[in-house]
Motif scaffolding. Structure first.
Motif, PDB file in Angstrom:
ATOM      1  N   LEU A 241      18.668  26.762 111.615  1.00  0.00           N
ATOM      2  CA  LEU A 241      19.058  26.481 112.999  1.00  0.00           C
ATOM      3  C   LEU A 241      20.440  25.834 112.982  1.00  0.00           C
ATOM      4  CD1 LEU A 241      15.980  26.871 113.134  1.00  0.00           C
ATOM      5  CD2 LEU A 241      15.905  25.030 114.814  1.00  0.00           C
ATOM      6  N   SER A 242      21.300  26.291 113.849  1.00  0.00           N
ATOM      7  CA  SER A 242      22.692  25.835 113.851  1.00  0.00           C
ATOM      8  C   SER A 242      22.938  24.726 114.866  1.00  0.00           C
ATOM      9  CB  SER A 242      23.629  27.012 114.160  1.00  0.00           C
ATOM     10  OG  SER A 242      23.470  28.033 113.212  1.00  0.00           O
ATOM     11  N   CYS A 243      23.905  23.871 114.533  1.00  0.00           N
ATOM     12  CA  CYS A 243      24.307  22.798 115.438  1.00  0.00           C
ATOM     13  C   CYS A 243      25.752  22.427 115.120  1.00  0.00           C
ATOM     14  CB  CYS A 243      23.408  21.587 115.265  1.00  0.00           C
ATOM     15  SG  CYS A 243      23.929  20.111 116.197  1.00  0.00           S
ATOM     16  N   THR A 244      26.561  22.331 116.128  1.00  0.00           N
ATOM     17  CA  THR A 244      27.907  21.784 115.963  1.00  0.00           C
ATOM     18  C   THR A 244      28.080  20.652 116.946  1.00  0.00           C
ATOM     19  OG1 THR A 244      28.859  23.387 117.515  1.00  0.00           O
ATOM     20  CG2 THR A 244      28.895  23.962 115.174  1.00  0.00           C
ATOM     21  N   TYR A 245      28.995  19.766 116.639  1.00  0.00           N
ATOM     22  CA  TYR A 245      29.200  18.602 117.495  1.00  0.00           C
ATOM     23  C   TYR A 245      30.683  18.279 117.546  1.00  0.00           C
ATOM     24  CZ  TYR A 245      29.379  16.263 112.984  1.00  0.00           C
ATOM     25  OH  TYR A 245      29.709  15.913 111.708  1.00  0.00           O
ATOM     26  N   ASP A 246      31.019  17.495 118.496  1.00  0.00           N
ATOM     27  CA  ASP A 246      32.419  17.096 118.650  1.00  0.00           C
ATOM     28  C   ASP A 246      32.461  15.594 118.894  1.00  0.00           C
ATOM     29  OD1 ASP A 246      35.162  17.759 120.941  1.00  0.00           O
ATOM     30  OD2 ASP A 246      35.163  17.298 118.805  1.00  0.00           O
ATOM     31  N   THR A 247      33.244  14.903 118.093  1.00  0.00           N
ATOM     32  CA  THR A 247      33.396  13.472 118.258  1.00  0.00           C
ATOM     33  C   THR A 247      34.681  13.035 117.601  1.00  0.00           C
ATOM     34  OG1 THR A 247      32.381  11.311 117.882  1.00  0.00           O
ATOM     35  CG2 THR A 247      32.105  12.948 116.147  1.00  0.00           C
ATOM     36  N   SER A 248      35.208  11.926 118.077  1.00  0.00           N
ATOM     37  CA  SER A 248      36.366  11.310 117.445  1.00  0.00           C
ATOM     38  C   SER A 248      35.943  10.128 116.579  1.00  0.00           C
ATOM     39  CB  SER A 248      37.368  10.841 118.508  1.00  0.00           C
ATOM     40  OG  SER A 248      36.745   9.947 119.405  1.00  0.00           O
ATOM     41  N   GLU A 249      34.654   9.825 116.606  1.00  0.00           N
ATOM     42  CA  GLU A 249      34.134   8.738 115.796  1.00  0.00           C
ATOM     43  C   GLU A 249      34.030   9.176 114.337  1.00  0.00           C
ATOM     44  OE1 GLU A 249      33.450   5.773 117.018  1.00  0.00           O
ATOM     45  OE2 GLU A 249      33.660   6.262 119.146  1.00  0.00           O
ATOM     46  N   SER A 250      34.099   8.196 113.415  1.00  0.00           N
ATOM     47  CA  SER A 250      33.948   8.525 111.995  1.00  0.00           C
ATOM     48  C   SER A 250      32.608   8.069 111.438  1.00  0.00           C
ATOM     49  CB  SER A 250      35.090   7.900 111.187  1.00  0.00           C
ATOM     50  OG  SER A 250      35.116   6.495 111.390  1.00  0.00           O
ATOM     51  N   ASN A 251      31.965   7.131 112.127  1.00  0.00           N
ATOM     52  CA  ASN A 251      30.675   6.618 111.669  1.00  0.00           C
ATOM     53  C   ASN A 251      29.609   6.932 112.711  1.00  0.00           C
ATOM     54  OD1 ASN A 251      31.731   5.356 109.276  1.00  0.00           O
ATOM     55  ND2 ASN A 251      32.562   3.771 110.598  1.00  0.00           N
ATOM     56  N   TYR A 252      28.662   7.724 112.302  1.00  0.00           N
ATOM     57  CA  TYR A 252      27.633   8.144 113.245  1.00  0.00           C
ATOM     58  C   TYR A 252      26.415   8.658 112.497  1.00  0.00           C
ATOM     59  CZ  TYR A 252      30.193  12.489 112.278  1.00  0.00           C
ATOM     60  OH  TYR A 252      30.850  13.520 111.664  1.00  0.00           O
ATOM     61  N   TYR A 253      25.370   8.924 113.246  1.00  0.00           N
ATOM     62  CA  TYR A 253      24.156   9.520 112.718  1.00  0.00           C
ATOM     63  C   TYR A 253      23.913  10.851 113.427  1.00  0.00           C
ATOM     64  CZ  TYR A 253      23.106   4.761 111.134  1.00  0.00           C
ATOM     65  OH  TYR A 253      23.154   3.523 110.537  1.00  0.00           O
ATOM     66  N   LEU A 254      23.329  11.745 112.694  1.00  0.00           N
ATOM     67  CA  LEU A 254      22.906  13.026 113.251  1.00  0.00           C
ATOM     68  C   LEU A 254      21.412  13.192 113.003  1.00  0.00           C
ATOM     69  CD1 LEU A 254      25.889  15.096 111.894  1.00  0.00           C
ATOM     70  CD2 LEU A 254      25.410  14.749 114.324  1.00  0.00           C
ATOM     71  N   PHE A 255      20.755  13.832 113.944  1.00  0.00           N
ATOM     72  CA  PHE A 255      19.305  13.979 113.867  1.00  0.00           C
ATOM     73  C   PHE A 255      18.896  15.391 114.258  1.00  0.00           C
ATOM     74  CE2 PHE A 255      18.702   9.385 113.829  1.00  0.00           C
ATOM     75  CZ  PHE A 255      19.762   8.913 114.580  1.00  0.00           C
ATOM     76  N   TRP A 256      17.765  15.789 113.734  1.00  0.00           N
ATOM     77  CA  TRP A 256      17.017  16.920 114.261  1.00  0.00           C
ATOM     78  C   TRP A 256      15.665  16.380 114.729  1.00  0.00           C
ATOM     79  CZ3 TRP A 256      18.391  21.743 115.516  1.00  0.00           C
ATOM     80  CH2 TRP A 256      19.583  22.255 114.980  1.00  0.00           C
ATOM     81  N   TYR A 257      15.358  16.651 115.995  1.00  0.00           N
ATOM     82  CA  TYR A 257      14.072  16.283 116.566  1.00  0.00           C
ATOM     83  C   TYR A 257      13.285  17.562 116.848  1.00  0.00           C
ATOM     84  CZ  TYR A 257      15.702  11.495 117.496  1.00  0.00           C
ATOM     85  OH  TYR A 257      16.166  10.204 117.377  1.00  0.00           O
ATOM     86  N   LYS A 258      11.972  17.423 116.746  1.00  0.00           N
ATOM     87  CA  LYS A 258      11.069  18.543 116.997  1.00  0.00           C
ATOM     88  C   LYS A 258      10.178  18.192 118.183  1.00  0.00           C
ATOM     89  CE  LYS A 258       7.032  20.695 114.743  1.00  0.00           C
ATOM     90  NZ  LYS A 258       6.229  20.704 113.487  1.00  0.00           N
ATOM     91  N   GLN A 259      10.027  19.131 119.095  1.00  0.00           N
ATOM     92  CA  GLN A 259       9.145  18.939 120.240  1.00  0.00           C
ATOM     93  C   GLN A 259       8.161  20.104 120.274  1.00  0.00           C
ATOM     94  OE1 GLN A 259      10.764  19.230 124.255  1.00  0.00           O
ATOM     95  NE2 GLN A 259       9.620  17.392 124.840  1.00  0.00           N
ATOM     96  N   PRO A 260       6.960  19.896 119.720  1.00  0.00           N
ATOM     97  CA  PRO A 260       5.927  20.959 119.734  1.00  0.00           C
ATOM     98  C   PRO A 260       5.441  21.189 121.158  1.00  0.00           C
ATOM     99  CG  PRO A 260       5.412  19.217 118.149  1.00  0.00           C
ATOM    100  CD  PRO A 260       6.510  18.697 119.031  1.00  0.00           C
ATOM    101  N   PRO A 261       4.692  22.245 121.360  1.00  0.00           N
ATOM    102  CA  PRO A 261       4.168  22.516 122.701  1.00  0.00           C
ATOM    103  C   PRO A 261       3.379  21.352 123.291  1.00  0.00           C
ATOM    104  CG  PRO A 261       3.896  24.439 121.311  1.00  0.00           C
ATOM    105  CD  PRO A 261       4.413  23.335 120.425  1.00  0.00           C
ATOM    106  N   SER A 262       2.820  20.485 122.492  1.00  0.00           N
ATOM    107  CA  SER A 262       2.108  19.314 123.003  1.00  0.00           C
ATOM    108  C   SER A 262       3.054  18.290 123.589  1.00  0.00           C
ATOM    109  CB  SER A 262       1.288  18.660 121.886  1.00  0.00           C
ATOM    110  OG  SER A 262       2.160  18.162 120.872  1.00  0.00           O
ATOM    111  N   ARG A 263       4.349  18.494 123.354  1.00  0.00           N
ATOM    112  CA  ARG A 263       5.386  17.791 124.087  1.00  0.00           C
ATOM    113  C   ARG A 263       5.980  16.552 123.428  1.00  0.00           C
ATOM    114  NH1 ARG A 263       2.770  17.381 128.963  1.00  0.00           N
ATOM    115  NH2 ARG A 263       2.618  15.129 128.913  1.00  0.00           N
ATOM    116  N   GLN A 264       5.233  15.817 122.568  1.00  0.00           N
ATOM    117  CA  GLN A 264       5.797  14.586 122.039  1.00  0.00           C
ATOM    118  C   GLN A 264       6.887  14.882 121.026  1.00  0.00           C
ATOM    119  OE1 GLN A 264       2.965  11.752 120.530  1.00  0.00           O
ATOM    120  NE2 GLN A 264       4.394  10.080 120.889  1.00  0.00           N
ATOM    121  N   MET A 265       8.017  14.303 121.235  1.00  0.00           N
ATOM    122  CA  MET A 265       9.188  14.496 120.399  1.00  0.00           C
ATOM    123  C   MET A 265       9.071  13.631 119.154  1.00  0.00           C
ATOM    124  SD  MET A 265      12.329  16.015 121.143  1.00  0.00           S
ATOM    125  CE  MET A 265      12.817  15.494 122.759  1.00  0.00           C
ATOM    126  N   ILE A 266       9.353  14.214 117.997  1.00  0.00           N
ATOM    127  CA  ILE A 266       9.332  13.444 116.763  1.00  0.00           C
ATOM    128  C   ILE A 266      10.576  13.759 115.941  1.00  0.00           C
ATOM    129  CG2 ILE A 266       6.815  13.262 116.633  1.00  0.00           C
ATOM    130  CD1 ILE A 266       6.881  15.553 114.594  1.00  0.00           C
TER     131      ILE A 266
END
Lengths: 114, 117
Positions: free
Chosen positions: A21-46
């Motif tokens: 799965l692809s993801c691109t982002y744009d920021t001028s910051e140098s220190n950050y976190y990136l995440f992948w979250y999953k939301q199954p059909p039951s809806r709760q995001m993890i």
């Protein structure tokens, strides 16, 4: 302003195969976190996986791994040995270190077929 | 980690009425976040709720429409006022990672699915 782009609205994969799965982002910051979250059909995001921008090594969590390319501002998620339970919406997200607002991508709906 | 309970999990509401969603966290947290997720869409931040101060609203969201309470460090409510069908969405409560070593990870409740007729 930070933005997160997921260009694949939907994807499908056969059970036991690998999908990216692809993801691109744009920021001028140098220190950050990136995440992948999953939301199954039951809806709760993890949380699936997290990457600190200062770390060159790509994060790995069992069958999930990322390809983090800081210069290219790219953060893709690879799911190996796909399972039916991986069927879900996947959101790429960004937060800069010390910030409090998470920016989410539009999401990719993944279907794992038996 | 944090365990978040949201009530109601779903509701069907009449146009013009208001509904209050409750969010309970199993640990004390400074910031609680309220998101809206319209059908098939991504998450949009409505506001950040801080204990002891007014909530901070994002562009496009106003206090009169989405009043928020934050009476203590483990609880918050979001009210959706004077509802219209356009307010039909999932409303999600979330908190940032608790404890030391906070790395910005968010924990989410199961969401409240509102349908406005």
């Amino acid at each position: 302003a930070q933005t997160v782009t997921q260009s694949q609205p939907e994807m499908s994969v056969q059970e036991a195969e690998t999908v990216t799965l692809s993801c691109t982002y744009d920021t001028s910051e140098s220190n950050y976190y990136l995440f992948w979250y999953k939301q199954p059909p039951s809806r709760q995001m993890i949380l699936v996986i997290r990457q600190e921008a200062y770390k060159q090594q790509n994060a790995t969590e069992n069958r999930f791994s990322v390809n983090f390319q800081k210069a290219a501002k790219s953060f893709s998620l690879k799911i190996s040995d796909s399972q039916l339970g991986d069927t879900a919406m996947y959101f790429c997200a960004f937060i800069y270190t010390g910030g409090f607002k998470t920016i989410f991508g539009a999401g990719t709906r993944l279907f794992v077929k038996a | 980690s944090a365990v978040i309970s949201q009530k109601p999990s779903r509701d069907i509401c009449q146009r013009g009425t208001s509904l209050t969603i409750q969010c309970q966290v199993d640990s004390q947290v400074t910031m609680m976040f309220w998101y809206r997720q319209q059908p098939g869409q991504s998450l949009t931040l409505i506001a950040t709720a801080n204990q002891g101060s007014e909530a901070t609203y994002e562009s496009g969201f106003v206090i009169d429409k989405f009043p928020i309470s934050r009476p203590n460090l483990t609880f918050s409510t979001l009210t959706v006022s004077n509802m219209s069908p356009e307010d039909s969405s999932i409303y999600l409560c979330s908190v940032a990672g608790v404890g030391t070593g906070n790395t910005g990870e968010l924990f989410f409740g199961e969401g409240s699915r509102l349908t406005v007729l």
